[in-house]
Write a protein that holds these residues in place. Structure first.
Motif, PDB file in Angstrom:
ATOM      1  N   UNK A  75      41.985 -59.713  58.260  1.00  0.00           N
ATOM      2  CA  UNK A  75      41.431 -58.615  59.172  1.00  0.00           C
ATOM      3  C   UNK A  75      42.302 -57.531  59.158  1.00  0.00           C
ATOM      4  N   UNK A  76      41.884 -56.347  59.445  1.00  0.00           N
ATOM      5  CA  UNK A  76      42.945 -55.136  59.343  1.00  0.00           C
ATOM      6  C   UNK A  76      42.271 -54.391  60.402  1.00  0.00           C
ATOM      7  N   UNK A  77      43.342 -53.668  61.476  1.00  0.00           N
ATOM      8  CA  UNK A  77      42.975 -53.030  62.462  1.00  0.00           C
ATOM      9  C   UNK A  77      43.687 -51.677  62.221  1.00  0.00           C
ATOM     10  N   UNK A  78      42.857 -50.589  62.554  1.00  0.00           N
ATOM     11  CA  UNK A  78      43.562 -49.253  62.363  1.00  0.00           C
ATOM     12  C   UNK A  78      43.811 -48.771  63.925  1.00  0.00           C
ATOM     13  N   UNK A  79      44.855 -48.064  64.297  1.00  0.00           N
ATOM     14  CA  UNK A  79      44.963 -47.678  65.862  1.00  0.00           C
ATOM     15  C   UNK A  79      43.812 -46.404  66.022  1.00  0.00           C
ATOM     16  N   UNK A  80      43.171 -45.829  65.208  1.00  0.00           N
ATOM     17  CA  UNK A  80      42.274 -44.918  65.547  1.00  0.00           C
ATOM     18  C   UNK A  80      40.862 -45.831  66.034  1.00  0.00           C
ATOM     19  N   UNK A  81      40.912 -47.200  66.232  1.00  0.00           N
ATOM     20  CA  UNK A  81      40.104 -48.093  66.821  1.00  0.00           C
ATOM     21  C   UNK A  81      38.852 -48.607  65.578  1.00  0.00           C
ATOM     22  N   UNK A  82      39.122 -48.670  64.535  1.00  0.00           N
ATOM     23  CA  UNK A  82      38.323 -49.317  63.607  1.00  0.00           C
ATOM     24  C   UNK A  82      38.887 -50.648  63.125  1.00  0.00           C
ATOM     25  N   UNK A  83      38.234 -51.507  62.774  1.00  0.00           N
ATOM     26  CA  UNK A  83      38.771 -52.618  62.237  1.00  0.00           C
ATOM     27  C   UNK A  83      37.658 -53.273  61.439  1.00  0.00           C
ATOM     28  N   UNK A  84      38.505 -53.768  60.064  1.00  0.00           N
ATOM     29  CA  UNK A  84      37.703 -54.351  59.052  1.00  0.00           C
ATOM     30  C   UNK A  84      38.036 -55.642  58.923  1.00  0.00           C
ATOM     31  N   UNK A  85      37.021 -56.652  59.040  1.00  0.00           N
ATOM     32  CA  UNK A  85      37.224 -58.118  58.846  1.00  0.00           C
ATOM     33  C   UNK A  85      37.159 -58.570  57.563  1.00  0.00           C
ATOM     34  N   UNK A  86      38.022 -59.556  57.230  1.00  0.00           N
ATOM     35  CA  UNK A  86      37.761 -60.311  55.819  1.00  0.00           C
ATOM     36  C   UNK A  86      37.978 -59.550  54.690  1.00  0.00           C
ATOM     37  N   UNK A  87      39.019 -58.625  54.596  1.00  0.00           N
ATOM     38  CA  UNK A  87      39.508 -58.122  53.470  1.00  0.00           C
ATOM     39  C   UNK A  87      40.173 -58.706  52.430  1.00  0.00           C
TER      40      UNK A  87
END
Lengths: 197, 112
Positions: A75-87
């Motif tokens: 999972x990746x988490x951008x400080x601008x508030x979006x996250x993308x799970x299971x990359x």
């Protein structure tokens, strides 16, 4: 209750337990860009590690691909508030690269083509926590997402996963990078909401 | 570290491209500096987009309005139209603006 707030226990998003606090789920893969996209040919690409004593080791593209490759789902988490799970990514663990490095440094300054930098403690790069990746979802990493290769440190905010990575400078003292000198947190743990310093 | 920390050289990657849409269709997603008029009006009493600044990296002098503004990032980043060096960074942090002007040697501001 105690003086340690829930934020230090890995506080979770009430609506989605997979998300750190303050994050929302992104289905696409947003492209963030603070400058021109470097276009680096693989024939010209090189990755090097320079230690605190000035000794260095480098890998060209062929040598890099000859190292043991790992498939990573994170999972990746951008400080601008979006996250993308299971990359899904493919690349070389920093542990593999550091097998050939002697150092007592505690910190690294990550350098990218184009001049971007970010600081990451070695404790966050080693122990199966970070990779130099060159594929995303089974395809070569496109330049807008950091190709030919980028750092992947998925347990920290994604600005630490430097695009177009070209090397690590190992240091005894922590040297703030591009966003860290603009008030962003030196460490950047999304579960502790370490957004700003 | 020499060779790593420098800004992109004049004519380097991205230099010479304007607007959105690079040659490979991936785009160089920047605006012109006029888009800073709103954010800077929260800080300055006068219009700063006509201010002329000297790039501390390459020495080129340009108006803020002529520089390249990258907005799809954790902060707005204004870059020199000549060398792509960072001129200015600004972001909102709650009720505060965090303004980093270290990329300018100086700014010349018309006071009217």
């Amino acid at each position: 209750m105690g003086i340690i707030s829930s934020g230090f226990q890995g506080r979770r998003n009430r609506d989605d337990p997979g998300l750190p606090p303050g994050q929302h789920r992104a289905e696409d893969f947003p492209v963030l860009s603070a400058g021109p996209t470097p276009r680096i040919a693989r024939a010209d690409w090189e990755f090097r590690i320079v230690t605190e004593t000035g000794t260095s080791r480098h890998w060209d593209w062929a040598a890099f691909l000859a190292l043991p490759q790992e498939d990573i789902t994170a999972d990746i988490h951008c400080v601008t508030s979006w996250s993308k799970l299971g990359t899904h990514w493919r690349g070389v663990a920093l542990d593999t690269l550091f097998d050939q490095i002697e150092t007592t440094a505690r910190f690294s300054l990550v350098h990218s083509y184009g001049g971007y930098t970010t600081n990451v403690p070695l404790a966050d790069l080693l122990g199966g926590k970070a990779w130099i990746v060159h594929q995303f979802n089974g395809a070569d990493l496109p330049s807008e997402h950091g190709g030919p290769a980028r750092l992947l440190v998925p347990h920290l905010y994604f600005w630490k996963s430097a695009k177009w990575v070209r090397g690590l400078e190992l240091t005894g003292e922590e040297i703030p990078g591009f966003w860290e000198t603009n008030g962003y947190h030196a460490h950047g743990d999304p579960w502790r909401e370490e957004r700003y310093g | 570290m020499n060779g790593w920390t420098g800004r992109p050289a004049p004519g380097g990657p991205g230099a010479g491209e304007r607007g959105t849409g690079g040659p490979d269709g991936l785009g160089e997603d920047y605006l012109d500096g006029n888009a800073l008029a709103g954010p800077l009006s929260e800080v300055f009493l006068i219009d700063m987009t006509s201010a002329r600044g000297r790039c501390d990296s390459c020495g080129a002098v340009s108006a803020i309005a002529e520089a390249r503004l990258y907005v799809n990032a954790p902060a707005m980043v204004l870059r020199c139209p000549s060398c792509s060096g960072v001129l200015l960074r600004v972001r909102r942090d709650g009720g505060q603006a965090v303004l980093d002007l270290r990329g300018f040697s100086y700014l010349t501001i018309d006071l009217g």
